[in-house]
Enzyme design. Sequence first.
Site, PDB file in Angstrom:
ATOM      1  N   TYR A   1      53.864 -31.395  25.982  1.00 54.04           N
ATOM      2  CA  TYR A   1      52.590 -30.688  25.903  1.00 54.04           C
ATOM      3  C   TYR A   1      51.868 -30.736  27.252  1.00 54.04           C
ATOM      4  CZ  TYR A   1      48.102 -29.151  23.995  1.00 54.04           C
ATOM      5  OH  TYR A   1      46.949 -28.446  23.729  1.00 54.04           O
ATOM      6  N   SER A  43      43.971 -27.462  28.254  1.00 56.05           N
ATOM      7  CA  SER A  43      43.692 -28.747  27.630  1.00 56.05           C
ATOM      8  C   SER A  43      43.320 -29.739  28.712  1.00 56.05           C
ATOM      9  CB  SER A  43      44.941 -29.242  26.884  1.00 56.05           C
ATOM     10  OG  SER A  43      44.806 -30.594  26.500  1.00 56.05           O
TER      11      SER A  43
END
Length: 236
Positions: free
Chosen positions: A152, A139
Amino acid sequence: MDSVSTSTSVVISGVSRGLGAALARRFAALGHPVAGCARDREALDRLRADLGEGHLITVTDVTDADAVERWAGETVRRLGAPALVVANAGYISPQAPVWETSPADFRTTVDVNVVGVYTLARAFLPRMATGGTFVAVSSGWGRNPRGRLAAYTASKFAVEGFTRAIAQEAEELLPGVTAVAVDPGGGVDTAMLATCLPDEHTEYPGPEAWAQVAADYLLHQVPKEPNGASLTVPGP
C-alpha cells in the site's frame, strides 16, 4: 476558478462504499450531477436509488482502461465535461511483512491504487472543463512509509509521483486544468481501514462526517492550490 458551480458534474471512482459513496451522496445533496463507478453491482443499485435521477452510476472496473474510456465518454455525453474528478478507488490488504504478502495481493494493490488513477487520468483529463481539477486520493502512508503495509505504501508513493508528473503535463498541454494528490487526513473509519487497523479503526470519524468537510474542501479550496500540490483534507 474559485469553486465548482453546482451545475457542473463531479466524477468519483470507488463509490460502492466508504469515502467514495459518502462523497457521491454529499455532492449530489449539494446539487452536482455525479458520475460514479465501482464493481459491486448491488451496492451501486442502492446508491443509484439514494441519489435519484440526474446521475450516472455505472459498473466499471478502474483497472480496465477501455471500460474507463467508455465510461468517460458516456459521462461527458450525459452530464457534460466534469469540473472535478476524484480518483478514489482503493485497495489495502491486512498488515503483514512483505515476505508474507502474496503476489496476488501486491499486484491487486498496485492495479487498483496506481493503474486505477492512470486510467481515470488518461480518460478524463482531456475531457475536463477549463478550470477543472483532477484529484488523486493519496494517503499519509504515501508520504511517510508504513512497515507491514509495504504494498500500500508503494502504491501511494507512486500516486504522489504520478500526480506531480501529470500536473506538469496538464500545465503544458491542458491550460486551466490542474492535478493534485489529496490525503484524506487523519484516518476515516472505513472497511479499508478496518482491514489494516482492526483494533483502531473505530477511533476515527465515519465517512459521512468526513465527506461533509471533504466535499467543501475539494470544491472550494483545492482549486486555489498550486498545480501538483500534495494536500490533506482538514479533520471534521
